[in-house]
Design an enzyme around this catalytic site. Sequence first.
Site, PDB file in Angstrom:
ATOM      1  N   GLU B  59       0.868  -1.178   0.000  1.00  0.00           N
ATOM      2  CA  GLU B  59       0.000   0.000   0.000  1.00  0.00           C
ATOM      3  C   GLU B  59       0.894   1.214   0.000  1.00  0.00           C
ATOM      4  O   GLU B  59       1.609   1.461   0.964  1.00  0.00           O
ATOM      5  CB  GLU B  59      -0.892   0.007   1.240  1.00  0.00           C
ATOM      6  CG  GLU B  59      -2.170  -0.768   1.048  1.00  0.00           C
ATOM      7  CD  GLU B  59      -3.149  -0.576   2.199  1.00  0.00           C
ATOM      8  OE1 GLU B  59      -2.860   0.233   3.104  1.00  0.00           O
ATOM      9  OE2 GLU B  59      -4.178  -1.247   2.186  1.00  0.00           O
ATOM     10  N   ASP B  70      -6.168  10.107   9.289  1.00  0.00           N
ATOM     11  CA  ASP B  70      -4.902   9.603   9.804  1.00  0.00           C
ATOM     12  C   ASP B  70      -4.535  10.183  11.158  1.00  0.00           C
ATOM     13  O   ASP B  70      -4.773  11.355  11.438  1.00  0.00           O
ATOM     14  CB  ASP B  70      -3.775   9.918   8.805  1.00  0.00           C
ATOM     15  CG  ASP B  70      -3.836   8.984   7.610  1.00  0.00           C
ATOM     16  OD1 ASP B  70      -3.775   7.759   7.829  1.00  0.00           O
ATOM     17  OD2 ASP B  70      -3.977   9.475   6.477  1.00  0.00           O
ATOM     18  N   TYR B 185     -10.854  -3.919   2.445  1.00  0.00           N
ATOM     19  CA  TYR B 185      -9.998  -3.534   3.564  1.00  0.00           C
ATOM     20  C   TYR B 185     -10.911  -3.268   4.759  1.00  0.00           C
ATOM     21  O   TYR B 185     -11.693  -2.320   4.752  1.00  0.00           O
ATOM     22  CB  TYR B 185      -9.216  -2.284   3.163  1.00  0.00           C
ATOM     23  CG  TYR B 185      -8.186  -1.799   4.174  1.00  0.00           C
ATOM     24  CD1 TYR B 185      -8.258  -2.116   5.527  1.00  0.00           C
ATOM     25  CD2 TYR B 185      -7.137  -0.994   3.758  1.00  0.00           C
ATOM     26  CE1 TYR B 185      -7.321  -1.666   6.435  1.00  0.00           C
ATOM     27  CE2 TYR B 185      -6.183  -0.521   4.653  1.00  0.00           C
ATOM     28  CZ  TYR B 185      -6.293  -0.864   5.995  1.00  0.00           C
ATOM     29  OH  TYR B 185      -5.374  -0.389   6.875  1.00  0.00           O
TER      30      TYR B 185
END
Lengths: 430, 276
Positions: B59, B70, B185
């Site tokens: 990734e 994040d 994912y």
Amino acid sequence: MKVRTPLSATAMEPDEGGRYGVYGGRYAPETLMAPLEELSRSYDRLRRKRTFQRRLNHLLEHYVGRPTPLYFAERLTEHLGGARVYLKREDLLHTGAHKINNALGQVLLAKEMGKTRIIAETGAGQHGVATATAAALLGLDCVVYMGEEDMRRQRLNVYRMQLLGAEVAPVDAGSQTLKDAINEAFRDWVASFADTHYVLGTVTGPEPYPRMVRQFHSVIGAEARRQLRRLAGTPDPDVAVACVGGGSNAMGLFSAFLDRPDVLLVGVEAGGRGPALGDHAARFSGGTLGVLHGARTLVLQDEEGQVVGTHSVSAGLDYPAVGPEHVFLHGEGQIEFTSATDQEAIEGFHLLSATEGILPALESAHAIAEVTRRAPEMEPDRVILVNLSGRGDKDVESVLEYDAASGGRVSVRRPSGRHSGSASGDGDAE
Amino acid sequence: MSSRRKRPSRNGGIAASFAACRKQRRSAFIPFLVAGDPSLEATPDLLRALVAGGADVIELGVAFSDPIADGPTIQRGSHRALAAGSSLSAVLGIVERHREELGVPIVLFTYYNPVHARGVGTFAAQAADSGVDGVLCVDLPPDEGLRELQPALEERGVDSIYLIAATSTRERIDRAAAASNGFVYYTARSDVTGEREDLIPTLAQEVKRVRRRVRLPVAVGFGISTPRQVEEVAKVAHGVVVGSALVRLVEENAVEPDLAARLERRVGELTAPLRG
């Protein structure tokens, strides 16, 4: 006049995905998608509920101080020598700005949804103060994210929030301003949505924020129309002017006139120091289509899609994107956008202070700057309606600094009559 | 979503990589790095280190100015990369020069705005030409992605990977599963990215909940940083993603001449439990 927030009105709503044409939408991390769906459902259920409307309107009337006056600014009008200028006095609301309309609405909604904690971002501090106030009133915990640069510019508001029982969480990432505070609030919410509601402070973000925030502010325009009818003999001004950061006070005012093609709607962005990228927050002249904070809208960015820094003397307008509905309505020819520089806004600040005894927020001073350009060009029987979105007490220090840095006070001689005085920044000493 | 618009990944692509792991009866290891962190010149060596350490799929993070999903570690990594001149153009260039040599599929892990700014058609063409195998846009859920980006990627044979979260309803899981190619994912935590001491206790159950509804391989990430955690997650997932722990290693060793060797060693430790 009774306070009636037009919450159940459904005109001019986005589509189911939160889209206004190709703008808006719901561009959010998957973790937030279900919470956002829940928020949309809860909001749509509650806004139509009479008990919720009654509770909100009651608090708006008895706690917040609605309706706000519509004021004919006679001496400003005389000074400018043209159209009659009416000020919608949102600056007189509890906490000093229009932000409380939305903050209270959302915190009330959060309480109904069973949330116990409130988070918010703030730029100028007005939305943070409003949210902290509503959270104190309704007994919920509150954390306000604020860029460190903004904390410095607005330290009085930082302490106000703390006095109200809120935690002010400094954000030192990026430009340390509003956009970074929003980033941080989203990060908090990704982990906390189970017990926390994020009170986003403007008409951007993923669906349902743009329409929800607009709706909570639509009381501004609805009141102004009724008041204008009484005061000016017509509910419709020739021109309605509001400053536009994210665009919430403007959407609140403009929402009442979207079906009135004869009313020219003018949004004023922050022209900052000048037209170079990074020196301003004028999305309609320097922005390109992008996706930021959950919505597709105009964004100040480079060719690689990285969001660039912005500048404005007013923290509340210092933001690289704008509410998607504004972009849509601009494309439809319904709203015109212009900008005022830092210097022009400071001059507007001084002018309104000297002529009317009203210190406007620096954000609102951008709208005043536009009025000073426009009113003299219009016939005296014309009407300009301005949203005076906030009061300027919080900005006195910034203005002092600005004036000192530009070599002396930006002078406005107190006008003695029509065509007297000047609004020029000639550095005239007292 | 009613129709399943599956296209097989290209030869040697993501599907093949998961199939090879299944043949070896193990989970795939999927490390994450921010391209251009700490510098654009260092990135190819770091990617080689990932492969040498045992990466099955990489990734590759595209740095963005406003990474709202994040945590602090990857935020700092993005910041370093941007300061070092990284950009989507630069990342595509790295993939173009090194994809073949690396020999493992590369998934671009990006926010949507850089892709949007380029134009989705142009991006899809350039991604395919560079050898990008798949694209995951953190803030582009299938609700928007199916309309906006996926048709262009499909046309170019590039896989679309979508996230499934602990909060995803059954309907949303089905939507992401139907839309994804290659793998899905699953974000093991409702949080921003970052290392955590413990895995959530209900992880196995939750991954099973997802696996029951998804035919594609399920990779699990968010919060995984130790060999023990890799081992735990590998018991229930087809793929294990480790991000922040590696970005932190890069941060802490950015000026060390043997940064790549240290990274390879760490990846080797993390993949050891998978090799049995």
